[in-house]
Design a protein around this motif. Sequence first.
Motif, short mmCIF file in Angstrom:
data_model
loop_
_atom_site.label_atom_id
_atom_site.label_comp_id
_atom_site.label_asym_id
_atom_site.label_seq_id
_atom_site.Cartn_x
_atom_site.Cartn_y
_atom_site.Cartn_z
N PRO A 1 0.83 -1.22 0.00
CA PRO A 1 0.00 0.00 0.00
C PRO A 1 0.86 1.27 0.00
O PRO A 1 1.93 1.32 0.63
CB PRO A 1 -0.81 -0.12 1.29
N SER A 2 0.39 2.29 -0.70
CA SER A 2 1.19 3.51 -0.85
C SER A 2 1.43 4.22 0.48
O SER A 2 2.52 4.77 0.69
CB SER A 2 0.54 4.46 -1.86
N ASP A 3 0.45 4.21 1.40
CA ASP A 3 0.69 4.89 2.68
C ASP A 3 1.72 4.14 3.52
O ASP A 3 2.50 4.75 4.25
CB ASP A 3 -0.60 5.16 3.45
N PHE A 4 1.77 2.81 3.39
CA PHE A 4 2.79 2.01 4.08
C PHE A 4 4.18 2.35 3.51
O PHE A 4 5.13 2.58 4.27
CB PHE A 4 2.47 0.52 3.92
N LYS A 5 4.28 2.41 2.18
CA LYS A 5 5.56 2.75 1.56
C LYS A 5 5.99 4.16 1.95
O LYS A 5 7.17 4.40 2.24
CB LYS A 5 5.47 2.60 0.05
N ALA A 6 5.04 5.09 1.98
CA ALA A 6 5.38 6.47 2.37
C ALA A 6 5.85 6.52 3.82
O ALA A 6 6.80 7.25 4.15
CB ALA A 6 4.16 7.38 2.17
N PHE A 7 5.21 5.73 4.68
CA PHE A 7 5.64 5.67 6.09
C PHE A 7 7.08 5.18 6.17
O PHE A 7 7.91 5.77 6.86
CB PHE A 7 4.70 4.74 6.87
N LEU A 8 7.38 4.09 5.46
CA LEU A 8 8.74 3.54 5.50
C LEU A 8 9.75 4.49 4.88
O LEU A 8 10.88 4.59 5.38
CB LEU A 8 8.79 2.18 4.79
N ASP A 9 9.38 5.19 3.81
CA ASP A 9 10.28 6.17 3.21
C ASP A 9 10.60 7.30 4.18
O ASP A 9 11.69 7.84 4.20
CB ASP A 9 9.68 6.76 1.93
N THR A 10 9.61 7.67 4.99
CA THR A 10 9.79 8.77 5.94
C THR A 10 10.49 8.33 7.21
O THR A 10 11.42 8.99 7.68
CB THR A 10 8.42 9.40 6.29
N TYR A 11 10.05 7.21 7.80
CA TYR A 11 10.53 6.81 9.12
C TYR A 11 11.42 5.57 9.12
O TYR A 11 12.17 5.36 10.07
CB TYR A 11 9.34 6.53 10.05
N GLY A 12 11.29 4.71 8.13
CA GLY A 12 12.04 3.46 8.14
C GLY A 12 11.43 2.46 9.10
O GLY A 12 10.32 2.64 9.60
#
Length: 137
Positions: free
Chosen positions: A2-13
């Motif tokens: 999911p895009s929000d999961f990927k965005a979370f990981l891109d931001t916070y790891g």
Amino acid sequence: MPSDFKAFLDTYGTGVIAEELVVFHPHGSSPLLERMRRIHESFAGSRERRPDDFPHPFHPEPGGLISWGYDYGGDEHFFLPCNPDPDRWTIVTMAHEEGCATFDGSFTEFITAFMERLEFMDEDGNIGPAVPSFESC
């Protein structure tokens, strides 16, 4: 994913939210990747023995649950790839390897709902809402 999961990981790891919810990337290189593989194997074995308790297959089976984290209460959290659009996947929580609950919402909505349910006791013994925080692993 999911895009929000990927965005979370891109931001916070990879890391821990509010000292309770561990989030990791299934394609990451951290020690949590090996943990994810063990969880998938363990749950798949449990599913073979008790299929009524485990209604979903586990990755790498087609349509299998994809682990993305766990909480310190002993629950494991997965994405259920139930739609060709990953942004419409649901979240399945396996509680202590017994039973499951489905959350029909996005990763972001799940995190928000999870945080709203968390309560912590402060140093004076007062119980209040969890303070949002993130610690990288």
